[in-house]
Design an enzyme around this catalytic site. Sequence first.
Site, PDB file in Angstrom:
ATOM      1  N   GLU A   1      -1.712  -6.651   7.505  1.00  0.00           N
ATOM      2  CA  GLU A   1      -0.361  -6.447   8.018  1.00  0.00           C
ATOM      3  C   GLU A   1      -0.128  -7.326   9.245  1.00  0.00           C
ATOM      4  OE1 GLU A   1       2.643  -6.122   7.926  1.00  0.00           O
ATOM      5  OE2 GLU A   1       3.029  -3.977   7.612  1.00  0.00           O
TER       6      GLU A   1
ATOM      7  N   GLY B   1       0.334  -1.936  12.164  1.00  0.00           N
ATOM      8  CA  GLY B   1      -0.249  -3.268  12.277  1.00  0.00           C
ATOM      9  C   GLY B   1      -1.681  -3.325  11.782  1.00  0.00           C
TER      10      GLY B   1
ATOM     11  N   HIS C   1       0.829  -1.207   0.000  1.00  0.00           N
ATOM     12  CA  HIS C   1       0.000   0.000   0.000  1.00  0.00           C
ATOM     13  C   HIS C   1       0.865   1.260   0.000  1.00  0.00           C
ATOM     14  CE1 HIS C   1       0.871   0.957   4.217  1.00  0.00           C
ATOM     15  NE2 HIS C   1       0.757  -0.334   4.465  1.00  0.00           N
TER      16      HIS C   1
ATOM     17  N   LYS D   1       7.813   4.964  16.922  1.00  0.00           N
ATOM     18  CA  LYS D   1       8.932   4.015  16.918  1.00  0.00           C
ATOM     19  C   LYS D   1      10.130   4.536  17.705  1.00  0.00           C
ATOM     20  CE  LYS D   1       7.367   1.965  12.601  1.00  0.00           C
ATOM     21  NZ  LYS D   1       7.585   1.772  11.146  1.00  0.00           N
TER      22      LYS D   1
END
Length: 228
Positions: free
Chosen positions: A87, A22, A9, A98
Site C-alpha cells: 500500500e 499504509g 485485499h 481519519k
Amino acid sequence: MPTLILCRHGQSVWNAENLFTGWTDVDLSDQGVEEATTSGDRLKQEGIEIDVAFTSVLQRAIKTTYHLLERSNQLFVPLYKSWRLNERHYGGLQGLNKDAAREEFGEEQVHIWRRSYDIAPPDATAEQREADLADRKYQGLDERVIPTSESLKDTLERVIPYWNDAIAPELLTGKTVLVSAHGNSLRALIKHIEGVSDEDIVGYEIKTGAPLIYELDDNLGFVSKHYL
C-alpha cells in the site's frame, strides 16, 4: 488473450476502525475474510484458472491471496511477494483515526493528502521510521528505497518497475495473472493499464475483496474489464 485479475485485499481491522493503515501490517477483519473466501468461491464457480499470482509483503494482501486460491482449489499456483506492491505509505498519518486527523489538520488538508496525485502526507515519525527499517520484511533493501511517506505518484513510481520486470512478462505469454494488493498500488496499475489521468485516478474507487478482471490484447493494451 492475456487476462489480469486485480483484487484489493478484503477489509482489514484498521479499515473497520477508520484508521490510516499504509505499511502497517494489520490483519483482515472477519468481514475481510468473508469477502476473500466468497470471491474465491466465485473464481471456482466461474472456472477461472490462474497461472501465477503476485501480492505484497503485507499480511492482509497475502491472506486475501491465500483465501482466493484455497477456495478455488488453486493453492499450487506460483505466488510471488514484493514490497513494491505494498500500500501507499501514509507516513505520519499511519495509525491515526481519519476523523481525528480531520479535526487536527483540517478537512481540506486531509483531503489533499488523501486525494492529490503528487502530494504526500507528513513524514513518518522517527519511531515509525525505525520500525520500518528494523522490519524483517525489508531486510536487504537499501534504506533509501523505503519511504517515509508517499503520494500516489510515488507509489506508481515503485509499482511500475515491478509490473515491467515481473508481471507483464507473464501476461505477454498469454497467462492469467492474479495481482492481490492494495487500493493505491492497484490504482497505480490501473492508471498505467488504462491511461487514466492524474486527476481522475485519485478518485477511482476499488471494491475490497472483489476480483476485477481485465481482458488485454497481445501487447497488454486495455480491452475490457468487469468485476466478478
